[in-house]
Design an enzyme around this catalytic site. Sequence first.
Site, PDB file in Angstrom:
ATOM      1  N   ASP A   1      -6.721  -4.570   8.027  1.00 14.99           N
ATOM      2  CA  ASP A   1      -5.938  -5.539   7.244  1.00 14.99           C
ATOM      3  C   ASP A   1      -5.339  -6.648   8.114  1.00 14.99           C
ATOM      4  O   ASP A   1      -4.819  -7.636   7.591  1.00 14.99           O
ATOM      5  CB  ASP A   1      -4.817  -4.824   6.473  1.00 14.99           C
TER       6      ASP A   1
ATOM      7  N   ARG B   1     -18.090   0.801  -4.277  1.00 10.42           N
ATOM      8  CA  ARG B   1     -16.685   1.151  -4.033  1.00 10.42           C
ATOM      9  C   ARG B   1     -16.624   2.667  -3.863  1.00 10.42           C
ATOM     10  O   ARG B   1     -16.265   3.390  -4.782  1.00 10.42           O
ATOM     11  CB  ARG B   1     -15.893   0.691  -5.264  1.00 10.42           C
TER      12      ARG B   1
ATOM     13  N   ASN C   1       0.805  -1.216   0.000  1.00  9.87           N
ATOM     14  CA  ASN C   1       0.000   0.000   0.000  1.00  9.87           C
ATOM     15  C   ASN C   1       0.841   1.270   0.000  1.00  9.87           C
ATOM     16  O   ASN C   1       0.357   2.338  -0.357  1.00  9.87           O
ATOM     17  CB  ASN C   1      -0.989  -0.021   1.172  1.00  9.87           C
TER      18      ASN C   1
ATOM     19  N   ARG D   1      -1.721 -10.996  -4.604  1.00 11.69           N
ATOM     20  CA  ARG D   1      -1.821  -9.544  -4.821  1.00 11.69           C
ATOM     21  C   ARG D   1      -0.930  -8.789  -3.837  1.00 11.69           C
ATOM     22  O   ARG D   1      -0.455  -7.694  -4.140  1.00 11.69           O
ATOM     23  CB  ARG D   1      -3.267  -9.078  -4.613  1.00 11.69           C
TER      24      ARG D   1
HETATM   25  N1  EPU Z   1     -14.707   5.249   2.127  1.00 15.69           N
HETATM   26  C1  EPU Z   1     -15.818   5.966   1.773  1.00 15.69           C
HETATM   27  N2  EPU Z   1     -15.681   6.911   0.787  1.00 15.69           N
HETATM   28  C2  EPU Z   1     -14.502   7.156   0.178  1.00 15.69           C
HETATM   29  C3  EPU Z   1     -13.354   6.402   0.545  1.00 15.69           C
HETATM   30  C4  EPU Z   1     -13.513   5.453   1.541  1.00 15.69           C
HETATM   31  O1  EPU Z   1     -16.913   5.781   2.292  1.00 15.69           O
HETATM   32  O2  EPU Z   1     -14.428   8.050  -0.690  1.00 15.69           O
HETATM   33  C5  EPU Z   1     -14.845   4.227   3.199  1.00 15.69           C
HETATM   34  C6  EPU Z   1     -14.549   2.824   2.713  1.00 15.69           C
HETATM   35  O3  EPU Z   1     -15.694   2.225   2.159  1.00 15.69           O
HETATM   36  C7  EPU Z   1     -14.103   2.140   3.966  1.00 15.69           C
HETATM   37  C8  EPU Z   1     -13.376   3.235   4.722  1.00 15.69           C
HETATM   38  O4  EPU Z   1     -13.814   4.459   4.163  1.00 15.69           O
HETATM   39  O5  EPU Z   1     -15.201   1.740   4.719  1.00 15.69           O
HETATM   40  C9  EPU Z   1     -11.862   3.150   4.649  1.00 15.69           C
HETATM   41  O6  EPU Z   1     -11.442   3.187   3.322  1.00 15.69           O
HETATM   42  P1  EPU Z   1     -10.064   3.818   2.871  1.00 15.69           P
HETATM   43  O7  EPU Z   1     -10.380   4.824   1.796  1.00 15.69           O
HETATM   44  O8  EPU Z   1      -9.281   4.272   4.031  1.00 15.69           O
HETATM   45  O9  EPU Z   1      -9.377   2.573   2.235  1.00 15.69           O
HETATM   46  P2  EPU Z   1      -8.634   2.505   0.850  1.00 15.69           P
HETATM   47  O10 EPU Z   1      -7.812   3.707   0.628  1.00 15.69           O
HETATM   48  O11 EPU Z   1      -9.594   2.100  -0.185  1.00 15.69           O
HETATM   49  C10 EPU Z   1      -6.508   1.404   1.868  1.00 15.69           C
HETATM   50  C11 EPU Z   1      -5.732   0.152   1.619  1.00 15.69           C
HETATM   51  C12 EPU Z   1      -6.539  -1.027   2.098  1.00 15.69           C
HETATM   52  C13 EPU Z   1      -6.831  -0.863   3.594  1.00 15.69           C
HETATM   53  C14 EPU Z   1      -7.554   0.472   3.827  1.00 15.69           C
HETATM   54  C15 EPU Z   1      -7.792   0.777   5.283  1.00 15.69           C
HETATM   55  C16 EPU Z   1      -4.489   0.740  -0.354  1.00 15.69           C
HETATM   56  C17 EPU Z   1      -4.231   0.519  -1.800  1.00 15.69           C
HETATM   57  N3  EPU Z   1      -5.455   0.044   0.200  1.00 15.69           N
HETATM   58  O12 EPU Z   1      -7.693   1.266   1.121  1.00 15.69           O
HETATM   59  O13 EPU Z   1      -5.741  -2.192   1.914  1.00 15.69           O
HETATM   60  O14 EPU Z   1      -7.630  -1.916   4.038  1.00 15.69           O
HETATM   61  O15 EPU Z   1      -6.773   1.552   3.272  1.00 15.69           O
HETATM   62  O16 EPU Z   1      -6.596   0.817   5.970  1.00 15.69           O
HETATM   63  O17 EPU Z   1      -3.778   1.506   0.287  1.00 15.69           O
HETATM   64  C18 EPU Z   1      -5.345  -4.430   1.425  1.00 15.69           C
HETATM   65  O18 EPU Z   1      -4.155  -4.148   1.433  1.00 15.69           O
HETATM   66  O19 EPU Z   1      -5.781  -5.608   1.368  1.00 15.69           O
HETATM   67  C19 EPU Z   1      -6.303  -3.347   1.482  1.00 15.69           C
HETATM   68  C20 EPU Z   1      -7.596  -3.501   1.188  1.00 15.69           C
END
Ligand code: EPU
Length: 412
Positions: free
Chosen positions: A301, A119, A22, A393
């Site tokens: 995670d 998403r 990440n 992944r």
């Molecule tokens: N959310 C919203 N709206 C948005 C963005 C997020 O409602 O515009 C919600 C999501 O649905 C979720 C929460 O906010 O319920 C947290 O989402 P976040 O945006 O923080 O997660 P992300 O950026 O999509 C990253 C990691 C994830 C990790 C999460 C939380 C990356 C590429 N992915 O995802 O990693 O679980 O932060 O720490 O950085 C993994 O590695 O398996 C993975 C899924």
Amino acid sequence: MDYIVRGGNRLDGEIAVYGAKNCALALLGASVLTDDQIILHNCPVISDVENMLLLLRTMGKKVLRSGDTVVVSGGLNTTAAPKSVASLLRGSALILGGTVARYHCAELPLPGGCAIGARPMDIHLSGLEALGVTVEHTADAVYCTGVPKGAQFTLRFASVGATENLLCACALAEGESTLANCATEPEVAALELMLNEMGAEISGVGQSLLHIKGVARLHGADFTVIPDRIVAATYLSAAAATLGDVTVRDCVPTHLDAFLNVLGTRFNVKRYENAVRLRCDALPDGYGTVRTAPYPLFPTDMQSLLLSLAACSRGKTTVCETLFENRLEHNAEQLNKMGGDVIVKGNVATVHGRKLHGAEVSASDLRGGAGLTVAALCAEGMTKISGIEHVNRGYADLAGDLNSLGADIVVI
Ligand code: EPU
């Protein structure tokens, strides 16, 4: 791809951690901010990163990989991310902020029908709108146009991806920005440091309130991806589940605080400057109540690792998943096939630990697959885990790594 795991082996030894998925994805997303060379060391060879490199290459960037060093340079020849590649990984969304900042337009396909619902990107998009960018979307794609201008914006939730996209947009915006309620995950802080090395003016690195003075141009950087705290937690969990004794090297112990706070009182855990050793003499009497939450609290995670540890321990554990609710249900079902006692109601799992046995189970996502692998290591008999492509992944060679510590996993 499947794993055939023969459970019961005690894991013992030392293992080093590689770069964090990440972190690498966020840094690669930021590479579109400059034509200069972005040199990344410790860049893990995992399918999400390879797909991100493919996306950048498809959009016009030059990409070279030599071992764990990746060099990205040149400009984009399209600002529209092709769906065929972008849909391979969730992290493709991380090129949005940088692309719109640099080229004043960007197009990002979204997977599935009800894309924004399934998403959510509302925080990314409302943040870009606050910067004066025009955002339009259909069910399939989001279109951003306009020159980002400095603004004040409070994220309604400390989203990792939204913070990263908005940082990239603010770095090249006209004027000054303040972002409040930002994510403080170490991977976000690493992006802030790399952007500053590229010439950005971000203050408050690692904090939830960030001030960004937009600059006209960013230049190249030579940066090292931080160690993967989730991979480190996976090895430590495998040691805990097998009554093992494992030292994880090349990690940042403070990044594992929330996880080690839960495990540290139940196992013999020693922290060193860049390493953690976990020795398990007896399975604990449950793990109490654990809630996932943004950093520095317990990470989502690592939730499936904890669920597996709870399922094979002795007492009661309650796990509350506050970020990705659907991450509990599937693994609970799989652990129950292995003789577990996991009951999920809404976003809460109640686990009564017991001896697990081998079964045929399936991984439906990356972290879930790692969790099932940990459960299989301590189960009696053989476990077949299908869906290992999800695990690949984010893990370079999970089976090989665990086998080097004494596990018996065959990949078919
Ligand atoms: N959310 C919203 N709206 C948005 C963005 C997020 O409602 O515009 C919600 C999501 O649905 C979720 C929460 O906010 O319920 C947290 O989402 P976040 O945006 O923080 O997660 P992300 O950026 O999509 C990253 C990691 C994830 C990790 C999460 C939380 C990356 C590429 N992915 O995802 O990693 O679980 O932060 O720490 O950085 C993994 O590695 O398996 C993975 C899924």
